[in-house]
Design a protein around this motif. Sequence first.
Motif, short mmCIF file in Angstrom:
data_model
loop_
_atom_site.label_atom_id
_atom_site.label_comp_id
_atom_site.label_asym_id
_atom_site.label_seq_id
_atom_site.Cartn_x
_atom_site.Cartn_y
_atom_site.Cartn_z
N GLY A 90 3.75 7.84 0.15
CA GLY A 90 3.37 7.15 -1.79
C GLY A 90 4.21 6.12 -2.37
N LEU A 91 5.39 6.10 -2.11
CA LEU A 91 6.14 4.87 -3.05
C LEU A 91 5.30 4.13 -2.62
CD1 LEU A 91 9.51 6.66 -3.30
CD2 LEU A 91 7.87 5.74 -5.05
N ALA A 92 5.16 3.25 -1.62
CA ALA A 92 4.89 3.07 -0.90
C ALA A 92 3.67 2.28 -1.13
CB ALA A 92 5.05 2.60 0.35
N ARG A 140 15.41 7.62 5.48
CA ARG A 140 15.80 8.62 3.74
C ARG A 140 15.70 9.48 3.92
NH1 ARG A 140 10.97 5.18 1.90
NH2 ARG A 140 9.72 6.42 2.95
N THR A 141 15.74 10.38 4.79
CA THR A 141 15.56 11.42 4.19
C THR A 141 15.40 12.70 5.03
OG1 THR A 141 12.97 11.57 2.50
CG2 THR A 141 14.41 14.00 2.85
N PRO A 142 16.89 12.30 5.29
CA PRO A 142 17.50 13.12 6.93
C PRO A 142 17.14 14.94 7.21
CG PRO A 142 19.00 12.55 6.13
CD PRO A 142 18.56 12.22 4.87
N SER A 153 9.67 4.20 6.65
CA SER A 153 11.23 4.34 6.23
C SER A 153 11.61 5.33 6.10
CB SER A 153 12.30 3.48 6.41
OG SER A 153 11.79 3.12 4.90
N GLN A 154 10.75 6.71 6.16
CA GLN A 154 11.01 7.83 5.31
C GLN A 154 12.14 8.72 5.68
OE1 GLN A 154 10.45 11.23 5.59
NE2 GLN A 154 9.55 12.17 3.64
N ALA A 155 12.06 8.48 7.45
CA ALA A 155 12.62 9.60 8.31
C ALA A 155 13.96 9.23 7.77
CB ALA A 155 12.71 9.24 9.69
N ASN A 160 5.25 14.49 -9.60
CA ASN A 160 4.97 15.45 -8.62
C ASN A 160 6.44 14.77 -7.88
OD1 ASN A 160 3.38 16.37 -8.67
ND2 ASN A 160 1.35 14.73 -7.72
N ASN A 161 6.85 13.76 -7.38
CA ASN A 161 8.30 13.12 -6.12
C ASN A 161 9.43 13.93 -7.54
OD1 ASN A 161 7.44 12.42 -4.25
ND2 ASN A 161 7.50 9.88 -4.99
N ALA A 162 8.85 13.52 -8.79
CA ALA A 162 10.03 13.97 -9.37
C ALA A 162 10.85 15.45 -9.51
CB ALA A 162 10.20 13.42 -10.85
N LYS A 211 9.26 17.25 -6.49
CA LYS A 211 9.57 18.18 -5.79
C LYS A 211 10.87 17.35 -5.50
CE LYS A 211 7.13 15.61 -2.23
NZ LYS A 211 6.51 15.02 -1.11
N TYR A 212 11.45 16.80 -6.17
CA TYR A 212 12.63 16.18 -5.89
C TYR A 212 13.87 17.21 -6.44
CZ TYR A 212 10.57 13.85 -1.62
OH TYR A 212 9.70 13.68 -0.75
N THR A 213 13.45 17.70 -7.30
CA THR A 213 14.40 18.22 -8.69
C THR A 213 14.10 19.53 -7.70
OG1 THR A 213 14.44 16.51 -9.68
CG2 THR A 213 14.65 18.54 -10.86
P1 ADP Z 1 7.47 11.40 0.43
O1 ADP Z 1 7.90 12.17 -0.60
O2 ADP Z 1 5.97 12.23 1.00
O3 ADP Z 1 8.47 11.46 1.20
P2 ADP Z 1 7.00 8.83 -1.44
O4 ADP Z 1 6.93 8.09 -0.71
O5 ADP Z 1 6.70 9.45 -1.81
O6 ADP Z 1 7.41 9.33 0.32
O7 ADP Z 1 9.37 9.03 -1.08
C1 ADP Z 1 9.36 9.36 -0.46
C2 ADP Z 1 11.29 9.20 -0.34
O8 ADP Z 1 12.82 8.85 -1.63
C3 ADP Z 1 11.21 10.62 -0.23
O9 ADP Z 1 11.20 11.10 1.15
C4 ADP Z 1 12.33 10.54 -1.46
O10 ADP Z 1 13.24 11.25 -0.05
C5 ADP Z 1 12.64 9.76 -1.81
N1 ADP Z 1 12.36 9.76 -3.27
C6 ADP Z 1 11.22 9.79 -3.85
N2 ADP Z 1 11.45 10.60 -5.02
C7 ADP Z 1 12.79 10.47 -5.40
C8 ADP Z 1 13.45 11.66 -6.29
N3 ADP Z 1 12.16 11.33 -7.92
N4 ADP Z 1 14.00 11.53 -6.17
C9 ADP Z 1 15.26 12.03 -5.01
N5 ADP Z 1 14.81 11.13 -4.28
C10 ADP Z 1 13.14 10.57 -4.20
#
Ligand code: ADP
Length: 273
Positions: A224-226, A212-214, A208-210, A161-163, A165-167
Motif C-alpha cells: 500500500g505505502l509503496a 517493519r511489522t514483526p 520490507s513489510q516483514a 485505511n492504514n490509520a 487498521k493500525y490504531t
Molecule cells: P500493509 O498495511 O499491507 O502492511 P502498507 O504498505 O500499507 O502495507 O504499510 C506498510 C507498513 O507500514 C505496515 O505493515 C505497518 O507496519 C506500517 N504502517 C502503515 N501505516 C501505519 C500507521 N498508520 N500506523 C502505524 N504503522 C503503519
Amino acid sequence: PSFDEHGRASHWIGTLTDIHEQKAGTEELRAASRRKDEFLAMLAHELRNPLAPISNAAQLLTMAGSNEARVRQSSDVIIRQVRHMTALVDDLLDVSRVTRGLVTLEREPVDIDTVVAGAIEQARPLIEARGHRFVLKQEAPGVRILGDRTRLVQVLSNLLNNAAKYTPQGGSIALNVARRGAGVAITVRDDGIGIAPGMLPHVFDLFSQAERTPDRSQGGLGLGLALVKSLVQLHGGRVEAHSAGLGRGSSFGVVFDLLDTPAPARAAHSDAG
Ligand code: ADP
C-alpha cells in the motif's frame, strides 16, 4: 607484466578491486533477495488464508437447503474473502505496473474537497467497524491540483485505511487539509500503534513489510505505502511519515503543487506560517 623484444618489462597491466564496495554491493543484493523471498512467502500465505473459509462456506451452502440464515452467512463469508483477495491482487498488479512504468495518469483539474470526500467514503466502513472517532479539519477549502482523481482517492483512502487498521479499537483519526507554501498538504494522523524510529525511513519501501511489522497480526503485504509513494511521485508530489515512536501514533502526509496561482494575501500568510 608485458615484455618488449629485449625481454624487459615494458608495461604492467593490473586490476584494482574495491573490496569494500564489492562486499557492500553483495550484502545489499543478499538483503534484497532475502526481502523478495520473505515477500513471496507472505504472498503465498495471504493468498492461501482466505481459501479455507471460502471452501468451508461453499460446503455449508451445498448443505444449507432452505436455511436462509445459513445461506446468507456463508455467502457473506465468500463475498468478504473474495473482496479481500481481489484487493490484494489489484494492489499486486498495480505495483507491478507502476514499477514497470506502465501506469499513466488521467490528469485533469481536481478539486481536493471531492478527493477527500471520496476517500472518506471508501474508508468509512473500516473506521466505523473499529469504532474510531474521525475528524476532518479543512483549512484550505476549494483548492485544486492537476491530477488523476481515481488515483488520488486511492492514495488517501490507503492512508485512512492504514490509520484505521493500525490504531487499536476506539482510537482517533484526523484528516487535515492545509496550505503549505505554494502547495497543499493532506495529512492523516492517528493515535495508534506508531512506528519505531528505525523503521520510519523504510516505511514506504517495497518488500520490507516483514521487517517493519514483526508480529504480522494485521496481515497485509506492505504494498500500500509503496504504491502511495509511486502514485504521489507520478503527480510530482511528495510523501511524509512521522511518528514519535511505538505506541505514540503516526502521521502520513502527501504534498502537491496547487493548480491555481495562490492569491498574494493567502500566499504571504502561508509563507509566514
Ligand atoms: P500493509 O498495511 O499491507 O502492511 P502498507 O504498505 O500499507 O502495507 O504499510 C506498510 C507498513 O507500514 C505496515 O505493515 C505497518 O507496519 C506500517 N504502517 C502503515 N501505516 C501505519 C500507521 N498508520 N500506523 C502505524 N504503522 C503503519
